[in-house]
Design an enzyme around this catalytic site. Sequence first.
Site, PDB file in Angstrom:
ATOM      1  N   ARG A 237     -16.188  31.388  40.886  1.00  0.00           N
ATOM      2  CA  ARG A 237     -15.257  31.595  41.995  1.00  0.00           C
ATOM      3  C   ARG A 237     -14.621  30.262  42.391  1.00  0.00           C
ATOM      4  NH1 ARG A 237     -16.450  33.886  47.067  1.00  0.00           N
ATOM      5  NH2 ARG A 237     -17.254  35.677  45.939  1.00  0.00           N
TER       6      ARG A 237
ATOM      7  N   GLU B 171     -12.239  44.516  48.558  1.00  0.00           N
ATOM      8  CA  GLU B 171     -12.787  45.387  49.598  1.00  0.00           C
ATOM      9  C   GLU B 171     -11.883  45.218  50.818  1.00  0.00           C
ATOM     10  OE1 GLU B 171     -16.854  44.557  50.653  1.00  0.00           O
ATOM     11  OE2 GLU B 171     -16.854  46.151  52.156  1.00  0.00           O
TER      12      GLU B 171
ATOM     13  N   LYS C 197     -14.943  36.138  53.944  1.00  0.00           N
ATOM     14  CA  LYS C 197     -14.152  36.941  54.872  1.00  0.00           C
ATOM     15  C   LYS C 197     -14.876  37.125  56.201  1.00  0.00           C
ATOM     16  CE  LYS C 197     -13.288  40.000  51.641  1.00  0.00           C
ATOM     17  NZ  LYS C 197     -12.882  41.210  50.924  1.00  0.00           N
TER      18      LYS C 197
HETATM   19  P1  ATP Z   1     -15.647  37.085  50.313  1.00  0.00           P
HETATM   20  O1  ATP Z   1     -16.930  36.543  49.758  1.00  0.00           O
HETATM   21  O2  ATP Z   1     -14.642  36.071  50.613  1.00  0.00           O
HETATM   22  O3  ATP Z   1     -15.842  38.023  51.436  1.00  0.00           O
HETATM   23  P2  ATP Z   1     -15.559  39.121  48.396  1.00  0.00           P
HETATM   24  O4  ATP Z   1     -16.018  38.766  47.042  1.00  0.00           O
HETATM   25  O5  ATP Z   1     -16.501  39.882  49.201  1.00  0.00           O
HETATM   26  O6  ATP Z   1     -15.011  37.859  49.120  1.00  0.00           O
HETATM   27  P3  ATP Z   1     -13.785  41.158  47.552  1.00  0.00           P
HETATM   28  O7  ATP Z   1     -12.772  41.861  48.333  1.00  0.00           O
HETATM   29  O8  ATP Z   1     -14.968  41.892  47.084  1.00  0.00           O
HETATM   30  O9  ATP Z   1     -14.214  39.901  48.389  1.00  0.00           O
HETATM   31  O10 ATP Z   1     -13.110  40.401  46.341  1.00  0.00           O
HETATM   32  C1  ATP Z   1     -12.168  40.993  45.494  1.00  0.00           C
HETATM   33  C2  ATP Z   1     -12.174  40.237  44.203  1.00  0.00           C
HETATM   34  O11 ATP Z   1     -11.835  38.887  44.433  1.00  0.00           O
HETATM   35  C3  ATP Z   1     -13.527  40.254  43.539  1.00  0.00           C
HETATM   36  O12 ATP Z   1     -13.354  40.529  42.159  1.00  0.00           O
HETATM   37  C4  ATP Z   1     -14.055  38.892  43.784  1.00  0.00           C
HETATM   38  O13 ATP Z   1     -14.901  38.502  42.744  1.00  0.00           O
HETATM   39  C5  ATP Z   1     -12.785  38.046  43.831  1.00  0.00           C
HETATM   40  N1  ATP Z   1     -12.996  36.853  44.631  1.00  0.00           N
HETATM   41  C6  ATP Z   1     -13.450  36.781  45.897  1.00  0.00           C
HETATM   42  N2  ATP Z   1     -13.571  35.511  46.307  1.00  0.00           N
HETATM   43  C7  ATP Z   1     -13.173  34.744  45.254  1.00  0.00           C
HETATM   44  C8  ATP Z   1     -13.067  33.339  45.035  1.00  0.00           C
HETATM   45  N3  ATP Z   1     -13.403  32.466  45.980  1.00  0.00           N
HETATM   46  N4  ATP Z   1     -12.624  32.926  43.837  1.00  0.00           N
HETATM   47  C9  ATP Z   1     -12.285  33.807  42.888  1.00  0.00           C
HETATM   48  N5  ATP Z   1     -12.344  35.120  43.027  1.00  0.00           N
HETATM   49  C10 ATP Z   1     -12.800  35.598  44.188  1.00  0.00           C
HETATM   50 MG    MG Z   2     -17.200  41.621  47.424  1.00  0.00          MG
END
Ligand code: ATP
Ligand code: MG
Length: 558
Positions: free
Chosen positions: A262, A34, A272
């Site tokens: 994760r 995102e 984020k």
């Molecule tokens: P955050 O929780 O840090 O804001 P998010 O999951 O909202 O992260 P996205 O941009 O939706 O961020 O993530 C893009 C991809 O990266 C998704 O498939 C998500 O599952 C993966 N991802 C995010 N954080 C992690 C992590 N700590 N370890 C592994 N994969 C991750």
């Molecule tokens: Mg997300």
Amino acid sequence: MEDEKKSLNFIEQIIEEDLKNGKHKQIYTRFPPEPNGYLHIGHAKSICLNFGLGEKYNGKTNLRFDDTNPVKEDVEYVDSIMEDIKWLGFNWENEAKYASDYFDQLFEWAVEFIKQGKAYIDDQTAEEISATRGTPTRPGIESPYRNRSVEENLDLFMRMKNGEFADGQKVLRAKTGMDSPNMHLRDAVMYRIKHANHHRTGDKWCIYPMYDYTHGQSDYLEGITHSVCTLEFENHRPLYDWFLDQIYDSSKTRPRQIEFARLNLNYTVMSKRKLLELVEKGFVKSWDDPRMPTISGLRRRGYTPESIRNFAEKVGIAKRDNVIDVALLEYSIREDLNKKAQRIMAVLEPLKVVITNYPEGQSEELEAINNPEDENMGTRNVPFSRELFIEKEDFMENAPKKFFRLTQGAEVRLRYAYFITCNEVIKDENGEVIQLNCTYDPLSKGGKSPDGRKVMGTIHWVSANHAIDAEVELYDRLFIDEAPDGHKETDFKEFLNPDSLQVLKGCKIEPFAKSAKPLDKFQFERKGYFCVDTDSTSENLIFNRTVGLKDSWTKQNK
Ligand code: ATP
Ligand code: MG
């Protein structure tokens, strides 16, 4: 062959099975960020996994921006995400994709859902919807608007789209039921109203599809075979499948959602939202502050793409949540830079040394090894002269027995140069040592003992007249707590380390580094690995310490 099988992670096992039994001829994965912030090391893990699977199985991988929430998203983030993925060494298939590219198709499908009686417009507020959703053990209460006619639903949905209603006034919900034990299946919201400008679709839309409705359908439109995501989406999988069931054409590829744990790192926050807060409130300089766990921060700090990829490999793929020691990340960069980094000498806190028996105005070049781990990197010449700088901490006046560095009357080796003996200590009016007068043994050139006599210590140095000035930034962990965002009562910012940044000015660096460019990497002998900062210029050289030579932090604190 058997051995090889054993080492496959569970996702690779699924893929190999699917390829073997002909379910898919070629695999297709995607990385779906995102664009609401910069990528962090957790994302790097997901990038390495998704793109890595694509590479390993000769498949393809899309980059798809999950841009369904215009309020928080920005092109700055889109650009940084692309830069980070490329820097890690991965390429996506064709152009980058955007969920917003599918808004028309998603809308058409939503209209179909309504026509088939599978979706309805709900006038309840977000609070009411949440309050009537029930609990996992108690069914929810059906919305009073659930049984509107298809005509009324269609009419309201068009009017929603045309901007006749205010934000939050209505939503489109799927008739997934109100009694499933899975809360995500309780009449899931598909569309909400947001009168917001979108970074790609501008003002075309004032209704935006929800993540759950968008994600699986986007996977389907792109022909994704394995939709890999993190564990928090496990409970969303029935909904992912429910939406697909409604539109799936059996002649096409049906994506399968697979969840993995994760990446969590101790002493780090990775959301984020929290990282954005650190930037916006000025706790760090920027998203790419070298103390940040962002990919851009790690890059600026001096991490290499290889070290991050190796780290992701070492961490592996787990089905259950766990916390990885940040020391493993530090180990990965140390391991990589040990093989690659040019060694130089740099004095971070200089103390002047005068070699009283070395002729004034004279200098010479001494040969030094560029990287003992890599012969091919050869040698360089280091200038030596009468006035030198050594590290303040390498001299001690009343030294204990085990202090193997310089002390009055004792002899040490200057790395690649000579044995010197300290004869006189000069202090300022406050009693602070400001200069050491020493003599050198001309027969010990190259630091070799002329007569078999031993010196206990070897210290680094630079020639005062030849050295270049630099500013050096040293970092400690950004948080003093192992799980800064794991405390219910205390805000994560309370655990910020007040001493995470130390700026040293007036450092003296061997002239070899004169033409160093931003992001060039060095080992400063005995001091750690350093990287030229992106704000560094030839007039104002700035080095960032990537990591120390050993895991000193553990030693000090445990
Ligand atoms: P955050 O929780 O840090 O804001 P998010 O999951 O909202 O992260 P996205 O941009 O939706 O961020 O993530 C893009 C991809 O990266 C998704 O498939 C998500 O599952 C993966 N991802 C995010 N954080 C992690 C992590 N700590 N370890 C592994 N994969 C991750
Ligand atoms: Mg997300």
